[in-house]
Design an enzyme around this catalytic site. Structure first.
Site, PDB file in Angstrom:
ATOM      1  N   ARG A  32       9.791 -42.163  -9.113  1.00 30.58           N
ATOM      2  CA  ARG A  32      10.450 -41.993 -10.698  1.00 30.58           C
ATOM      3  C   ARG A  32      10.181 -40.340 -10.830  1.00 30.58           C
ATOM      4  NH1 ARG A  32       7.297 -40.410 -15.539  1.00 30.58           N
ATOM      5  NH2 ARG A  32       8.115 -40.615 -17.235  1.00 30.58           N
TER       6      ARG A  32
ATOM      7  N   ASP B 289       9.173 -37.131 -13.258  1.00 27.29           N
ATOM      8  CA  ASP B 289       8.662 -37.002 -14.048  1.00 27.29           C
ATOM      9  C   ASP B 289       9.222 -34.943 -14.527  1.00 27.29           C
ATOM     10  OD1 ASP B 289       6.793 -37.412 -16.516  1.00 27.29           O
ATOM     11  OD2 ASP B 289       6.039 -35.286 -15.589  1.00 27.29           O
TER      12      ASP B 289
ATOM     13  N   GLU C  62      13.481 -38.664 -15.065  1.00 25.43           N
ATOM     14  CA  GLU C  62      12.826 -38.864 -16.736  1.00 25.43           C
ATOM     15  C   GLU C  62      13.807 -37.999 -17.028  1.00 25.43           C
ATOM     16  OE1 GLU C  62       9.462 -38.172 -19.587  1.00 25.43           O
ATOM     17  OE2 GLU C  62       9.673 -36.637 -17.724  1.00 25.43           O
TER      18      GLU C  62
ATOM     19  N   ASP D  16       5.434 -43.325 -22.600  1.00 25.81           N
ATOM     20  CA  ASP D  16       5.850 -41.772 -23.932  1.00 25.81           C
ATOM     21  C   ASP D  16       6.235 -42.237 -25.661  1.00 25.81           C
ATOM     22  OD1 ASP D  16       4.685 -39.416 -21.987  1.00 25.81           O
ATOM     23  OD2 ASP D  16       6.733 -41.086 -20.794  1.00 25.81           O
TER      24      ASP D  16
ATOM     25  N   ARG E 126      -1.118 -47.352 -24.486  1.00 29.43           N
ATOM     26  CA  ARG E 126      -1.828 -47.774 -23.752  1.00 29.43           C
ATOM     27  C   ARG E 126      -2.522 -48.681 -23.568  1.00 29.43           C
ATOM     28  NH1 ARG E 126      -1.394 -40.970 -21.778  1.00 29.43           N
ATOM     29  NH2 ARG E 126       1.356 -41.112 -22.316  1.00 29.43           N
TER      30      ARG E 126
END
Length: 726
Positions: free
Chosen positions: A473, A475, A504, A572, A620
């Site tokens: 993935r 970023d 992303e 996020d 988180r």
């Protein structure tokens, strides 16, 4: 005058001041309203052409979701908005019958071809929304029904899949209106089939856009490593590394940390989440960014039975490399597992065990910046231009002041991501400053920073081949040059042909999802945003929701659609149950759409057990391993589990076509289908009982809430749903 909705989602969490200014405001700044971490403003604007910008925490920036820009007078860019009054339907069938030449003006734009593999192709035909019709492709004399995907711009897009072992094929399109039949071919349109000759497609001219087939059959589970499970307390952070030497001590009692100071520490109580809402060492409203909980790879290994029981088969990890922070986006070494997560051997053994349990592994990597603790950056800080890594970064002034003054502005010294001193940007193109280098597509028009590029590719090989992960993935990839990602894809495919690359991208990823760059993107624009705004926040009506979903289907190639990361939340964003203000029934309806939609559904750890969480870092929180004591968590997890089982046991829900179905207001209905089978889904998102007549259900395979069903009609009560084979 038209109503225009402006929306902006910050790339960093926390409190922001977001405004909008443009020609239509007289460049007066208007405040934008926050809803669930996204900032909105609706304005009625007259027809015309306008320039505008967002003002984010005092910084004037163009709209990242709008590709239309023009230079501003200050060396930057304005976003451009073109407002047009609603245009009547372009053509009617009556007009076409009178003058068939009306259709000839875009002769070259009706057909698109997408090559999936050596012999498999996707054919798309772009038609007019104002001319309803059933379409059939005649490919080398064989009929293929064209399935509707959706509308993008002024085009209604239809498609079919076909195989051809030759290097060319001949096609015609049959267009069946209510009372008329048209044919399209090499010369354009005719009412007679023999009035057009087949259109020759040179198949060998089209590059293959290969996407790993396993992705479409995946259910993704995202893990934030420090917060999932502490399986080995002996490797808990002790902050003995050199980069913690000035940030191990809290301020004196009753005092706050000074500017630019940090205090890294371990929270001894796994279930103490108070730090994530308010730091005891910062003013009111400031959370603790520097606390650790001790989650590690051994903890994930111990919980593999939990994950297997849930039904997920792809684990997506936030960064695992060595770094100073708890989130690890500030890498200290791209090519080393953080020792507080695992040793290299432990990491390899975990990946092997996950594979044996039928689970793939992808890793989050950020290659637009490093951390300030990164070994190369530290060398530059020490040696300046004499460092062999000086050109890996964009430096404006050296040396750095020591200690950093309270008013330290890192951008005066070096280029860094969003002005955050801990994240210095990497310098890929020696001929251009940042961010101008990001927009270069052709590597021949750049001067690649070869030592940097080679190092990153070596690190990629280490994770793929040595650790044996299954993809990345990527970023914030839009802050790295296009040419690098093209090179990156080539190298990854050479190392591991079935590795998944997902970017992303928070807006449309149309320019990214192709054979040059990524297999797919995180589907914020055409899944997460409309789903949350419709099901959870209630700020989007059904018509707009369906249009936005279909817009994504019409833009992306089919193999990219099937590999989209369809998320409802991440590290996020605010957690979905928090956005729903604890209303689990809303969440369940959104989940039903997610698990029966085309693409790979994504679960953010803990969402399945009803975890709450606001803005980062509250989203988180440590995983609640006492979830079985909470009846709401148990019920929701069972719901997730049943939906995952439903999806994985019905191939049509993974590989079938998708379309919305007509339904009364208050009901949303859609279908997954192929030539021979159909699965229909209907849900009641309204507040009233709702009745749907003339349905044919041969087998009900899932229900939620109260549903009354007989041979040809259906009654759904509020927050209920049914899935049936029709």
């Amino acid at each position: 005058m038209a109503e225009i909705q402006f929306r902006y989602q910050p790339p960093t969490s926390g409190k922001h001041l977001v405004g909008l200014a443009g020609d239509f405001t007289g460049w007066e700044i208007l405040d934008m309203n926050e809803v669930g971490g996204v900032y909105f403003l609706n304005l009625h604007i007259d027809e015309g052409r306008y320039c505008y910008k967002f003002i984010v925490d005092g910084n004037w920036i163009p709209d990242p979701d709008n590709p239309l820009t023009e230079p501003d007078p200050f060396g930057g860019f304005n976003s451009v908005l073109i407002v047009q009054e609603t245009i009547p339907s372009r053509f009617s069938w009556e007009e076409i019958i009178q003058d068939l030449s009306l259709l000839d003006e875009r002769k070259g734009y009706y057909v698109d071809l997408n090559r999936i593999s050596d012999e498999q192709y996707e054919l798309r035909f772009n038609w007019f929304p104002s001319l309803p019709a059933d379409l059939i492709a005649l490919i080398d004399g064989v009929s293929f029904p064209l399935y509707r995907l959706g509308i993008t711009g002024n085009q209604e897009v239809f498609h079919c899949l076909f195989t051809c072992p030759r290097t060319f094929c001949n096609i015609k399109i049959k267009i069946q209106g209510a009372d008329n039949i048209l044919f399209w071919g090499a010369e354009g349109f005719s009412f007679q089939e023999d009035g057009v000759t087949p259109y020759l497609l040179e198949l060998s001219n089209y590059p293959i856009f290969s996407v790993p087939e396993w992705v479409s059959h995946s259910v993704i589970y995202q893990i934030f490593p420090d917060r999932f499970c502490n399986g080995d307390p002996s490797n808990d952070p002790d902050f003995s590394e050199d980069y913690y030497k000035d940030c191990r001590t809290p301020p004196p009692p009753g005092e706050y940390l000074p500017a630019h100071a940090e205090y890294f520490h371990l929270v001894e109580d796994w279930y103490d989440i108070s730090y994530l809402k308010q730091s005891p060492w910062l003013p009111e409203g400031k959370p603790d960014w520097w606390c650790f909980y001790g989650g590690d790879i051994e903890g994930v290994r111990q919980k593999l039975p939990y994950l297997k029981d849930l039904g997920v088969n792809l684990l997506y990890f936030n960064p695992l490399w060595q770094a100073k922070s708890n989130h690890k986006y500030d890498a200290a070494d791209f090519k080393k597992v953080d020792p507080h997560f695992a040793t290299e051997d432990e990491m390899k053994a975990f990946v092997k065990e996950a594979h044996q349990n039928g689970m793939k592994i992808i890793l989050d990597v950020a290659f637009n910046h490093t951390g300030e603790a990164f070994w190369a950056f530290r060398d530059v800080v020490e040696k300046g231009p004499n460092s062999p890594y000086w050109l890996w970064y964009d430096w404006y002034k050296w040396p750095l002041p020591n200690p950093l003054p309270p008013d330290f502005n890192p951008r005066e010294y070096y280029q860094c991501w969003w002005g955050i001193k801990d994240m210095p940007d990497l310098n890929y193109d020696l001929s251009r400053p940042h961010p101008a280098e990001n927009y270069v597509r052709d590597i021949n028009k750049a001067v690649p920073n070869r030592s940097l590029v080679n190092h990153i590719l070596e690190c990629v090989q280490w994770w793929l081949m040595n650790i044996d992960i299954d993809g990345f993935r990527l970023d914030i990839p839009n802050e790295v040059p296009y040419w690098f990602w093209e090179l990156f894809r080539q190298e990854v495919r050479a190392m591991k042909p079935d590795a998944w690359l997902v970017g992303e991208i928070w807006h449309s990823g149309k320019g990214w999802v192709n054979h040059h760059y990524f297999d797919s993107v995180m589907n914020y624009a055409y899944f997460k945003d409309p789903v949350l705004e419709f099901f959870i926040l209630g700020i989007c009506d059904k018509k707009n929701f369906c249009a936005r979903i279909e817009n994504g289907l019409a833009q992306y190639p089919i193999q990219g659609i099937k590999a989209m990361m369809n998320l409802l939340g991440s590290h996020d964003t605010i957690r979905i149950l928090e956005l729903a203000k604890g209303d689990v029934s809303k969440v369940k309806l959104a989940l039903l759409f997610q698990m029966t939609f085309i693409g790979a559904p994504h679960i953010y750890y803990g969402d399945e057990i009803a975890m709450l969480g606001g803005k980062d870092p509250d989203n988180r929180r440590p995983f609640n391993w006492k979830w079985e004591e909470d009846s709401v968590a148990v019920d929701l997890r069972n719901y997730y589990k049943n939906l995952i089982q439903l999806r994985l046991s019905h191939p049509l829900l993974m590989d079938g076509e998708f379309s919305f179905l007509p339904a009364p207001e208050g009901l949303l209905a859609w279908r997954r289908y192929d030539e021979n089978h159909k699965i229909d889904i209907v849900l009641n998102y309204g507040k009233e009982n709702n009745h749907l007549e003339s349905i044919s259900a041969s087998k009900i395979i899932f229900t939620e809430g109260k549903v009354d069903h007989n041979d040809n009609s259906l009654m759904l009560y509020p927050n209920s749903a049914i899935v049936y084979i029709s």
